[in-house]
Design a protein around this motif. Structure first.
Motif, PDB file in Angstrom:
ATOM      1  N   VAL A 310      31.725  33.218  46.608  1.00  0.00           N
ATOM      2  CA  VAL A 310      31.605  32.626  45.275  1.00  0.00           C
ATOM      3  C   VAL A 310      30.349  33.175  44.606  1.00  0.00           C
ATOM      4  N   GLU A 311      30.519  33.772  43.437  1.00  0.00           N
ATOM      5  CA  GLU A 311      29.381  34.323  42.694  1.00  0.00           C
ATOM      6  C   GLU A 311      28.803  33.224  41.806  1.00  0.00           C
ATOM      7  N   THR A 312      27.582  32.802  42.134  1.00  0.00           N
ATOM      8  CA  THR A 312      26.980  31.664  41.439  1.00  0.00           C
ATOM      9  C   THR A 312      25.995  32.085  40.357  1.00  0.00           C
ATOM     10  N   GLY A 313      25.751  33.386  40.179  1.00  0.00           N
ATOM     11  CA  GLY A 313      24.827  33.831  39.134  1.00  0.00           C
ATOM     12  C   GLY A 313      24.222  35.168  39.503  1.00  0.00           C
ATOM     13  N   ALA A 314      23.549  35.833  38.550  1.00  0.00           N
ATOM     14  CA  ALA A 314      22.939  37.141  38.788  1.00  0.00           C
ATOM     15  C   ALA A 314      21.485  37.108  38.333  1.00  0.00           C
ATOM     16  N   THR A 315      20.612  37.726  39.140  1.00  0.00           N
ATOM     17  CA  THR A 315      19.195  37.835  38.789  1.00  0.00           C
ATOM     18  C   THR A 315      18.740  39.265  39.025  1.00  0.00           C
ATOM     19  N   LYS A 316      17.673  39.671  38.318  1.00  0.00           N
ATOM     20  CA  LYS A 316      17.140  41.022  38.446  1.00  0.00           C
ATOM     21  C   LYS A 316      16.176  41.067  39.625  1.00  0.00           C
ATOM     22  N   VAL A 317      16.432  41.959  40.578  1.00  0.00           N
ATOM     23  CA  VAL A 317      15.625  42.048  41.794  1.00  0.00           C
ATOM     24  C   VAL A 317      15.366  43.513  42.135  1.00  0.00           C
ATOM     25  N   THR A 318      14.351  43.755  42.989  1.00  0.00           N
ATOM     26  CA  THR A 318      14.123  45.103  43.520  1.00  0.00           C
ATOM     27  C   THR A 318      15.149  45.341  44.615  1.00  0.00           C
ATOM     28  N   ALA A 319      15.812  46.495  44.552  1.00  0.00           N
ATOM     29  CA  ALA A 319      16.925  46.733  45.467  1.00  0.00           C
ATOM     30  C   ALA A 319      16.972  48.177  45.912  1.00  0.00           C
ATOM     31  N   LEU A 320      17.622  48.389  47.054  1.00  0.00           N
ATOM     32  CA  LEU A 320      17.857  49.719  47.611  1.00  0.00           C
ATOM     33  C   LEU A 320      19.302  49.820  48.064  1.00  0.00           C
ATOM     34  N   PRO A 321      19.843  51.040  48.157  1.00  0.00           N
ATOM     35  CA  PRO A 321      21.191  51.186  48.723  1.00  0.00           C
ATOM     36  C   PRO A 321      21.233  50.644  50.142  1.00  0.00           C
ATOM     37  N   ASP A 322      22.382  50.110  50.532  1.00  0.00           N
ATOM     38  CA  ASP A 322      22.518  49.533  51.876  1.00  0.00           C
ATOM     39  C   ASP A 322      22.150  50.534  52.957  1.00  0.00           C
ATOM     40  N   GLU A 323      22.443  51.842  52.740  1.00  0.00           N
ATOM     41  CA  GLU A 323      22.164  52.873  53.743  1.00  0.00           C
ATOM     42  C   GLU A 323      20.677  53.069  53.986  1.00  0.00           C
ATOM     43  N   ALA A 324      19.851  52.651  53.033  1.00  0.00           N
ATOM     44  CA  ALA A 324      18.411  52.865  53.161  1.00  0.00           C
ATOM     45  C   ALA A 324      17.766  51.867  54.117  1.00  0.00           C
TER      46      ALA A 324
END
Length: 402
Positions: A310-324
């Motif tokens: 269930v998608e409860t909302g979206a926020t801006k975060v620092t992220a990397l590709p899963d492979e990293a």
């Protein structure tokens, strides 16, 4: 004697002096040959570093990138099952017992609304029809008698009691006829046909909905009681996902939220929306959330286990590709580019493993909470981190071997 004693003392003192000098020389040699503590500590300082030659760098297909800011959804992961509304799941039974005379149904058979699915036989059905005809004939007589008594009463020829008796008998028989008519309708016998003298010892059972047969509990010749279920038919055109959500996640739920559904026997992603949220917490501290699938699929089977996100909302975060991000024991690490150095004509690339904390994941990216030594300008290994981890760990094992 005195001179000999002094000579003996002198020899002992000389021996002690020589031994002391030898011990100091040995200690000095030991200190000069020992590995300095700073050097040993320096070796441990390189445990999280990896060196790759240009050939190794190319073979590992290393790709570099930067920390990104992305909008990742906050999600709730829950288990559940495919289910159907009560009106789409029907148990077929007969209101009056009888013997199963015929049926062609098997589990998985497709049936249409109104289709003949079985015939039931019972001599009592004839008795119902006979009682109906007899009661209807008596009703006609009692109706005529009641009207006659009304006329007599209007002329003050009969007593009021006689009129009331005629009326009671007429209304009682009228109720009996209506009851018998309803019974015949329950077993699909046409009363008009009975009134024409056409009696039936068998009744037909028809499907009340379109759907598939999920259970067949009888065989030809078996006696069926009114409480027995002959067949179960399910209409799979309106399947929905029933999710079990823990009480702690209730405040995050809203009608209309998007849900990604994955069946246990199928890797395909299906989309749904939250349609209803349960208002009662179970003993296991969970609630039920009813989700409607965006695309109906009649091939799906009720009761199939599923996982819903269930998608409860979206926020801006620092992220990397899963492979990293790779798992190193109990820690999650990434690798940063740590410069290079020359070894003759060869350029050696240097990398350093840094432990990070991860958050939400979506669409191939994962939120990372970075230590202070890393910022948005730091070059990160976005592909090839598993190869670097393997080389780093193999280097540690070799080091322990020495």
């Amino acid at each position: 004697m005195k001179r000999n004693y002094l000579s003996y003392i002198s020899i002992l003192m000389l021996t002690a002096f020589l031994l002391s000098c030898g011990s100091k020389a040995d200690n000095q040699e030991t200190k000069e040959g020992a590995v300095p503590e700073e050097k040993a500590e320096d070796d441990h300082g390189h445990e999280n570093e990896v060196e790759l030659s240009s050939i190794q760098y190319k073979a590992a297909e290393i790709q570099l990138g930067k920390i990104e800011e992305r909008e990742l959804g906050q999600t709730i992961k829950a288990n559940g099952v495919l289910d159907v509304p009560p009106q789409n799941l029907v148990s077929i039974s007969v209101p009056f017992g009888g013997f199963l005379r015929s049926t062609d149904l098997l589990q998985g058979s497709r049936v249409k609304k109104g289709q003949l699915i079985a015939t039931i036989q019972n001599p009592e059905y004839i008795q119902f029809q006979q009682d109906y005809l007899e009661s209807k004939s008596q009703l006609e007589f009692l109706e005529a008698e009641y009207k006659r008594q009304e006329e007599l009463a209007s002329a003050n020829i009969n007593s009021k009691k006689t009129l009331q008796k005629a009326k009671a008998e007429y209304l009682s028989m009228q109720a009996r006829v209506q009851g018998l008519k309803a019974k015949l309708q329950l077993i699909n016998i046409n009363t008009a046909s009975v009134e024409n003298g056409n009696f039936k010892s068998t009744v037909s059972v028809h499907s009340p909905i379109n759907g598939y047969v999920t259970a067949v509990n009888v065989n030809i010749g078996s006696f069926i009681n009114p409480t027995d279920v002959l067949f179960r038919i399910v209409d799979t055109e309106h399947l929905h996902a029933e999710l079990t959500i823990y009480e702690r996640d209730m405040p995050k739920l809203k009608i209309g939220q998007r849900v990604r559904v994955y069946l246990s026997n199928d890797k395909k992603e299906r989309l749904a929306k939250v349609h209803l949220i349960g208002r009662e917490v179970s003993n296991e501290r969970t609630i039920t959330v009813h989700c409607h699938l965006d695309d109906e699929d009649i091939s799906l089977i009720p009761g199939t286990f599923l996982t819903g996100i269930v998608e409860t909302g979206a926020t801006k975060v620092t992220a990397l590709p899963d492979e990293a991000i790779v798992q190193n024991g109990t820690a999650k690490v990434i690798f940063i580019a740590n410069g290079s150095r020359k070894e003759g004509n060869e350029t050696v690339q240097l990398f350093k493993a840094v432990e990070v904390t991860t958050g939400v994941a979506e669409g191939g990216f994962t939120e990372v909470i970075l230590p202070s030594e890393i910022d948005k300008t730091t070059t990160i290994v976005t592909k090839g981190a598993y190869d670097l981890l393997a080389k780093m760990n193999s280097g540690e094992e070799e080091g322990h071997g020495h």
